[in-house]
Design an enzyme around this catalytic site. Sequence first.
Site, PDB file in Angstrom:
ATOM      1  N   ASN A  37      41.224  32.323 -63.805  1.00 42.17           N
ATOM      2  CA  ASN A  37      40.148  31.627 -64.517  1.00 42.17           C
ATOM      3  C   ASN A  37      39.900  30.249 -63.898  1.00 42.17           C
ATOM      4  O   ASN A  37      40.851  29.526 -63.595  1.00 42.17           O
ATOM      5  CB  ASN A  37      40.587  31.467 -65.988  1.00 42.17           C
ATOM      6  CG  ASN A  37      39.492  30.985 -66.911  1.00 42.17           C
ATOM      7  OD1 ASN A  37      38.398  31.540 -66.930  1.00 42.17           O
ATOM      8  ND2 ASN A  37      39.780  29.950 -67.690  1.00 42.17           N
ATOM      9  N   GLU A  39      34.346  30.508 -70.926  1.00 38.91           N
ATOM     10  CA  GLU A  39      34.411  29.300 -71.771  1.00 38.91           C
ATOM     11  C   GLU A  39      33.028  28.669 -71.900  1.00 38.91           C
ATOM     12  O   GLU A  39      32.866  27.440 -71.789  1.00 38.91           O
ATOM     13  CB  GLU A  39      35.380  28.269 -71.167  1.00 38.91           C
ATOM     14  CG  GLU A  39      36.776  28.813 -70.894  1.00 38.91           C
ATOM     15  CD  GLU A  39      37.754  27.777 -70.354  1.00 38.91           C
ATOM     16  OE1 GLU A  39      37.439  26.568 -70.404  1.00 38.91           O
ATOM     17  OE2 GLU A  39      38.831  28.186 -69.893  1.00 38.91           O
ATOM     18  N   GLU A  73      42.572  27.367 -63.177  1.00 37.84           N
ATOM     19  CA  GLU A  73      42.141  26.159 -62.452  1.00 37.84           C
ATOM     20  C   GLU A  73      43.061  25.770 -61.300  1.00 37.84           C
ATOM     21  O   GLU A  73      43.367  24.591 -61.118  1.00 37.84           O
ATOM     22  CB  GLU A  73      41.967  24.997 -63.443  1.00 37.84           C
ATOM     23  CG  GLU A  73      40.976  25.344 -64.545  1.00 37.84           C
ATOM     24  CD  GLU A  73      40.829  24.257 -65.622  1.00 37.84           C
ATOM     25  OE1 GLU A  73      41.474  23.211 -65.514  1.00 37.84           O
ATOM     26  OE2 GLU A  73      40.052  24.493 -66.569  1.00 37.84           O
ATOM     27  N   HIS A  86      31.133  25.892 -68.226  1.00 39.74           N
ATOM     28  CA  HIS A  86      30.872  24.641 -68.954  1.00 39.74           C
ATOM     29  C   HIS A  86      29.711  23.975 -68.223  1.00 39.74           C
ATOM     30  O   HIS A  86      29.903  23.388 -67.159  1.00 39.74           O
ATOM     31  CB  HIS A  86      32.103  23.724 -68.921  1.00 39.74           C
ATOM     32  CG  HIS A  86      33.287  24.296 -69.639  1.00 39.74           C
ATOM     33  ND1 HIS A  86      33.293  24.492 -71.006  1.00 39.74           N
ATOM     34  CD2 HIS A  86      34.496  24.694 -69.191  1.00 39.74           C
ATOM     35  CE1 HIS A  86      34.466  24.988 -71.363  1.00 39.74           C
ATOM     36  NE2 HIS A  86      35.217  25.124 -70.283  1.00 39.74           N
ATOM     37  N   ASP A 141      29.755  26.811 -72.693  1.00 40.96           N
ATOM     38  CA  ASP A 141      29.049  25.877 -73.581  1.00 40.96           C
ATOM     39  C   ASP A 141      27.958  25.203 -72.760  1.00 40.96           C
ATOM     40  O   ASP A 141      28.064  25.106 -71.529  1.00 40.96           O
ATOM     41  CB  ASP A 141      29.967  24.863 -74.292  1.00 40.96           C
ATOM     42  CG  ASP A 141      31.059  24.259 -73.432  1.00 40.96           C
ATOM     43  OD1 ASP A 141      30.807  24.019 -72.234  1.00 40.96           O
ATOM     44  OD2 ASP A 141      32.153  23.996 -73.969  1.00 40.96           O
TER      45      ASP A 141
HETATM   46  O1  9MR Z   1      38.897  22.877 -75.366  1.00 43.69           O
HETATM   47  C1  9MR Z   1      40.263  22.638 -75.101  1.00 43.69           C
HETATM   48  C2  9MR Z   1      40.734  21.394 -75.833  1.00 43.69           C
HETATM   49  O2  9MR Z   1      40.680  21.593 -77.219  1.00 43.69           O
HETATM   50  C3  9MR Z   1      42.155  21.062 -75.392  1.00 43.69           C
HETATM   51  O3  9MR Z   1      42.543  19.829 -75.978  1.00 43.69           O
HETATM   52  C4  9MR Z   1      42.217  20.946 -73.878  1.00 43.69           C
HETATM   53  C5  9MR Z   1      43.624  20.663 -73.396  1.00 43.69           C
HETATM   54  O4  9MR Z   1      44.467  21.750 -73.649  1.00 43.69           O
HETATM   55  O5  9MR Z   1      41.755  22.144 -73.277  1.00 43.69           O
HETATM   56  C6  9MR Z   1      40.427  22.461 -73.613  1.00 43.69           C
HETATM   57  O6  9MR Z   1      40.071  23.695 -73.006  1.00 43.69           O
HETATM   58  C7  9MR Z   1      40.012  23.715 -71.597  1.00 43.69           C
HETATM   59  C8  9MR Z   1      40.474  25.070 -71.154  1.00 43.69           C
HETATM   60  O7  9MR Z   1      41.757  25.352 -71.653  1.00 43.69           O
HETATM   61  C9  9MR Z   1      40.435  25.217 -69.655  1.00 43.69           C
HETATM   62  N1  9MR Z   1      39.129  24.887 -69.115  1.00 43.69           N
HETATM   63  C10 9MR Z   1      38.579  23.614 -69.549  1.00 43.69           C
HETATM   64  C11 9MR Z   1      38.585  23.518 -71.070  1.00 43.69           C
HETATM   65  C12 9MR Z   1      37.959  22.215 -71.525  1.00 43.69           C
HETATM   66  O8  9MR Z   1      38.736  21.123 -71.126  1.00 43.69           O
END
Ligand code: 9MR
Length: 281
Positions: A132, A198, A90, A168, A200
């Site tokens: 990513n 990722e 990101e 997402h 969903d």
């Molecule tokens: O799904 C993840 C959540 O459980 C964590 O609390 C959060 C912070 O670390 O990150 C979420 O995953 C993210 C991913 O690492 C990067 N892309 C966005 C995802 C959703 O926020």
Amino acid sequence: NDLTAEWEMKWDPTENTRGTFNFPGGDAIVAFAEANGMQVKGHALIWHQALPGWVASLSAPELRIAFEDHIRGVAGHYRGQVRAWDVVNEAIDDSGRGLRDTVFLRGLGADYVAEAFRLARQADPDAELIYNDYSAEGLGDKSDAVYDLVKGLKQRGVPIDGVGMQMHISATGYPSLANIAANMRRLGALGLKVNISEMDVRISDVSGDLTTRLQVQRQVYHDIVTVCVAEPACESVTFWGFTDAHTWVDAFFGPDDPLLFDERYYAKPAFSGVEDAYLGR
Ligand code: 9MR
């Protein structure tokens, strides 16, 4: 056959205190994968979130040392045990105009992205190294910016192997299948692999009763996974969780049912949609 850590390999859990590395969660995931004939993709070495507070308080020279130590410490620990790493996550600004304003950009300059990939290659020479990001799946300003970034890295000989499209999405609005395919193709033409990293699919905004909404969701999963199956550059699909009982979506967007298994762990229509996609149906 492929696992990714949703939290356990991030900076905050792995190096909560500077210089002290802890890997209980990530090691458990790797052990589970090994015991079950699965592979692991590491996630994520450099991200502006899930950072312990101490990172933001470092001077620029100290940040550089900590950045190097962190990548070496984590990627080195998992050397030979993960098939791939999300090396930088990101880094593009949501405007699609250049790099996101983060502690890494401010302290290290724009070259931190290339540096992260070089350090990761040294630490784990056999892992596929991935950039990513989200909202860069189709065609648009942000995906153009991701494309420009990775193209520049490739041209400079920086060791990058792939791009992750997070995916997402809501079933009520997502990039067109044609644009997702076109984006995969242009990245593939750079010599990069692509993965859906990722996925969903939110359905709370879809109209109709639950049965209807689950069928809409099934179709979206089916159609997007079909694009990956069809595109030579697309090598894998990762879902961001598997049961609706545990999903980041509920906390971030409000109650939803975005995954392939329901809260009782039963397969949803979306699951057979994915199955059909893989079987070419
Ligand atoms: O799904 C993840 C959540 O459980 C964590 O609390 C959060 C912070 O670390 O990150 C979420 O995953 C993210 C991913 O690492 C990067 N892309 C966005 C995802 C959703 O926020």
